[in-house]
Design a protein around this motif. Structure first.
Motif, PDB file in Angstrom:
ATOM      1  N   GLY A 147      -3.809  -5.859  14.351  1.00  0.00           N
ATOM      2  CA  GLY A 147      -2.972  -6.636  13.639  1.00  0.00           C
ATOM      3  C   GLY A 147      -3.103  -6.014  12.091  1.00  0.00           C
ATOM      4  N   LEU A 148      -4.439  -5.550  11.670  1.00  0.00           N
ATOM      5  CA  LEU A 148      -4.543  -5.289  10.235  1.00  0.00           C
ATOM      6  C   LEU A 148      -3.886  -3.969  10.158  1.00  0.00           C
ATOM      7  N   GLY A 149      -3.893  -3.177  10.985  1.00  0.00           N
ATOM      8  CA  GLY A 149      -3.083  -1.877  11.082  1.00  0.00           C
ATOM      9  C   GLY A 149      -1.754  -2.161  10.599  1.00  0.00           C
ATOM     10  N   HIS A 150      -1.041  -3.043  11.334  1.00  0.00           N
ATOM     11  CA  HIS A 150       0.347  -3.455  11.445  1.00  0.00           C
ATOM     12  C   HIS A 150       0.608  -3.940   9.824  1.00  0.00           C
ATOM     13  N   ALA A 151      -0.065  -4.956   9.468  1.00  0.00           N
ATOM     14  CA  ALA A 151       0.008  -5.658   8.255  1.00  0.00           C
ATOM     15  C   ALA A 151       0.136  -4.863   7.232  1.00  0.00           C
ATOM     16  N   HIS A 152      -0.768  -3.745   7.269  1.00  0.00           N
ATOM     17  CA  HIS A 152      -1.023  -2.870   6.195  1.00  0.00           C
ATOM     18  C   HIS A 152      -0.244  -1.753   6.165  1.00  0.00           C
ATOM     19  N   LEU A 153       0.420  -1.472   7.167  1.00  0.00           N
ATOM     20  CA  LEU A 153       0.935  -0.074   7.163  1.00  0.00           C
ATOM     21  C   LEU A 153       2.220  -0.217   8.189  1.00  0.00           C
ATOM     22  N   GLY A 154       1.625  -0.513   9.623  1.00  0.00           N
ATOM     23  CA  GLY A 154       2.414  -0.365  10.831  1.00  0.00           C
ATOM     24  C   GLY A 154       3.880  -0.821  10.712  1.00  0.00           C
ATOM     25  N   TRP A 155       3.955  -2.165   9.943  1.00  0.00           N
ATOM     26  CA  TRP A 155       5.147  -2.639  10.030  1.00  0.00           C
ATOM     27  C   TRP A 155       6.274  -1.876   9.220  1.00  0.00           C
ATOM     28  N   LEU A 156       5.940  -0.952   8.254  1.00  0.00           N
ATOM     29  CA  LEU A 156       7.139  -0.271   7.889  1.00  0.00           C
ATOM     30  C   LEU A 156       7.859   0.499   8.507  1.00  0.00           C
ATOM     31  N   PHE A 222       0.396   6.204  -4.771  1.00  0.00           N
ATOM     32  CA  PHE A 222      -0.576   5.929  -3.389  1.00  0.00           C
ATOM     33  C   PHE A 222      -1.547   4.809  -3.770  1.00  0.00           C
ATOM     34  N   LEU A 223      -2.025   4.882  -4.950  1.00  0.00           N
ATOM     35  CA  LEU A 223      -2.920   3.598  -5.208  1.00  0.00           C
ATOM     36  C   LEU A 223      -2.163   2.322  -5.099  1.00  0.00           C
ATOM     37  N   LEU A 224      -1.143   2.283  -5.724  1.00  0.00           N
ATOM     38  CA  LEU A 224      -0.181   1.170  -5.746  1.00  0.00           C
ATOM     39  C   LEU A 224       0.226   0.559  -4.501  1.00  0.00           C
ATOM     40  N   HIS A 225       0.682   1.503  -3.511  1.00  0.00           N
ATOM     41  CA  HIS A 225       1.066   1.140  -2.165  1.00  0.00           C
ATOM     42  C   HIS A 225      -0.144   0.589  -1.589  1.00  0.00           C
ATOM     43  N   HIS A 226      -1.227   1.055  -1.610  1.00  0.00           N
ATOM     44  CA  HIS A 226      -2.173   0.619  -0.773  1.00  0.00           C
ATOM     45  C   HIS A 226      -2.859  -0.851  -1.337  1.00  0.00           C
ATOM     46  N   VAL A 227      -2.890  -1.185  -2.581  1.00  0.00           N
ATOM     47  CA  VAL A 227      -3.149  -2.261  -3.275  1.00  0.00           C
ATOM     48  C   VAL A 227      -2.106  -3.408  -2.860  1.00  0.00           C
ATOM     49  N   THR A 228      -0.710  -3.153  -2.705  1.00  0.00           N
ATOM     50  CA  THR A 228       0.274  -3.866  -2.333  1.00  0.00           C
ATOM     51  C   THR A 228      -0.213  -4.225  -0.705  1.00  0.00           C
ATOM     52  N   TRP A 229      -0.242  -3.151   0.004  1.00  0.00           N
ATOM     53  CA  TRP A 229      -0.525  -3.393   1.356  1.00  0.00           C
ATOM     54  C   TRP A 229      -1.818  -4.104   1.736  1.00  0.00           C
ATOM     55  N   SER A 233      -2.384  -7.482   3.994  1.00  0.00           N
ATOM     56  CA  SER A 233      -3.252  -7.300   5.312  1.00  0.00           C
ATOM     57  C   SER A 233      -4.712  -8.031   5.126  1.00  0.00           C
ATOM     58  N   LEU A 234      -5.385  -7.676   4.303  1.00  0.00           N
ATOM     59  CA  LEU A 234      -6.622  -8.413   3.901  1.00  0.00           C
ATOM     60  C   LEU A 234      -6.917  -9.370   3.429  1.00  0.00           C
ATOM     61  N   CYS A 235      -5.472  -9.886   2.485  1.00  0.00           N
ATOM     62  CA  CYS A 235      -5.581 -11.322   1.955  1.00  0.00           C
ATOM     63  C   CYS A 235      -4.995 -12.222   2.931  1.00  0.00           C
ATOM     64  N   HIS A 236      -4.951 -11.889   4.156  1.00  0.00           N
ATOM     65  CA  HIS A 236      -4.447 -13.034   5.377  1.00  0.00           C
ATOM     66  C   HIS A 236      -5.966 -12.907   6.263  1.00  0.00           C
ATOM     67  N   VAL A 237      -6.865 -12.100   6.041  1.00  0.00           N
ATOM     68  CA  VAL A 237      -8.106 -12.229   6.913  1.00  0.00           C
ATOM     69  C   VAL A 237      -9.241 -12.230   6.147  1.00  0.00           C
ATOM     70  N   SER A 261      -4.511  -5.693  -8.441  1.00  0.00           N
ATOM     71  CA  SER A 261      -3.320  -6.292  -7.859  1.00  0.00           C
ATOM     72  C   SER A 261      -2.447  -6.979  -9.033  1.00  0.00           C
ATOM     73  N   PHE A 262      -3.123  -7.150 -10.384  1.00  0.00           N
ATOM     74  CA  PHE A 262      -2.530  -7.725 -11.310  1.00  0.00           C
ATOM     75  C   PHE A 262      -2.623  -9.396 -11.133  1.00  0.00           C
ATOM     76  N   GLY A 263      -3.372  -9.920 -10.189  1.00  0.00           N
ATOM     77  CA  GLY A 263      -3.698 -11.285  -9.803  1.00  0.00           C
ATOM     78  C   GLY A 263      -2.991 -11.623  -8.716  1.00  0.00           C
TER      79      GLY A 263
END
Length: 318
Positions: A147-156, A222-229, A233-237, A261-263
């Motif tokens: 699920g974490l993989g899906h929420a972070h990147l897989g859903w794209l 790259f950095l901004l993508h992974h912060v957003t993702w 993912s992480l901010c729901h677990v 993440s600017f807040g």
């Protein structure tokens, strides 16, 4: 329009047992572009790591920081708090600037991004949420990891079933935003071209131009993508949940991501009160996007800002 205003007129597929649909040529092309957008910044990071023996210049780091801030605020203050949740009303130049800066993040046009995020709020961590980390259940460690993989990147990489006309009709009705949305591919080129040009102008060398492209362009994306993702993912677990959300919504506050993440990683309050212009509501919670909105308000560029008063915050506390 808030997520609660979205009309749920279409049946929502369950997390489990969703049939795999055959992709059209356009969907296959979209998948290929998504893969390129994900891997190209990663390739840039690899190139930069290989080139580190030659050193990284101060210009490279300044361009990385500058373009990270500009595009990151376009995403957090613009795409997220303004266009998705209507946390404030901008004047026309600010509206355009935030839509353009958000488009330079390589995360999609403003209309489709907003539609997807409103759908996320309407069905947070329930069937219908496009990127819930609980897609494969809550009971097993393997299911949670998937699920974490899906929420972070897989859903794209899945077929996008979000109806723009259902979730973002207000943006679709705005001719200016439609033009900016259609210009997304051009904004991606500008997003890489500007730091390249800046690197050349500041150093007068082709090495400076390449450094600008790599650090102010690819590494920044790259950095901004992974912060957003990570917020998806992480901010729901992982993290704290001091505020009430609906029963299935597991949005959390995750302080290590607050600065980058600017807040937006004060995600628990955001899901409890989506229209709030400030997500970090405690005294110690850094919220750069809220500070930016405050500056815009004082300059007269933003009005009708949805600042959360103490009583409003306490009403959501557990």
């Amino acid at each position: 329009m808030s997520s609660t205003d979205v009309a749920r007129t279409r049946p929502v597929p369950p997390f489990w047992g969703t049939p795999k649909l055959a992709r059209s040529a356009a969907q296959r092309a979209q998948l290929a572009v998504t893969l390129l957008i994900v891997l190209l910044p990663l390739a840039g990071v690899v190139v930069v790591a290989t080139a580190l023996v030659g050193g990284v210049s101060l210009v490279d780091l300044v361009l990385l920081a500058a373009f990270y801030v500009v595009t990151g605020l376009g995403l957090t203050a613009g795409y997220h708090r303004l266009f998705t949740h209507r946390s404030f009303t901008p004047n026309p130049p600010l509206k355009v600037a935030l839509a353009v800066a958000g488009g330079m993040c390589f995360e999609g046009g403003v209309i489709s991004w907003v539609a997807t995020h409103r759908r996320h709020h309407a069905f947070a961590d329930r069937p219908g949420d496009p990127h819930s980390p609980y897609r494969y259940g809550r009971g097993s460690a393997w299911g949670q990891l998937r699920g974490l993989g899906h929420a972070h990147l897989g859903w794209l990489f899945g077929a996008d079933t979000t109806s723009v006309s259902q979730y973002a009709p207000d943006l679709q009705a705005d001719p200016l935003l439609r033009r900016i949305d259609r210009a997304f591919p051009l904004l991606c080129l500008v997003s890489l071209g500007l730091p390249t040009l800046a690197g050349w102008l500041l150093t007068g060398t082709w090495q400076g131009a390449i450094g600008g492209l790599l650090w102010g362009g690819l590494v920044r994306v790259f950095l901004l993508h992974h912060v957003t993702w990570s917020v998806n993912s992480l901010c729901h677990v992982v993290g704290s949940r001091p505020f009430r959300t609906h029963r299935d919504d597991r949005a959390t506050n995750l302080w290590p991501l607050a600065l980058v993440s600017f807040g937006d990683s004060w995600h628990n309050l955001h899901h409890a009160d989506p229209t709030s212009a400030r997500h970090g509501v405690e005294a110690h919670q850094v919220d750069i996007a809220a500070g930016f909105i405050r500056i815009c308000e004082r300059l007269g560029w933003a009005t009708r800002v949805q600042w959360p008063g103490r009583s409003r915050v306490e009403a959501h506390r557990r």
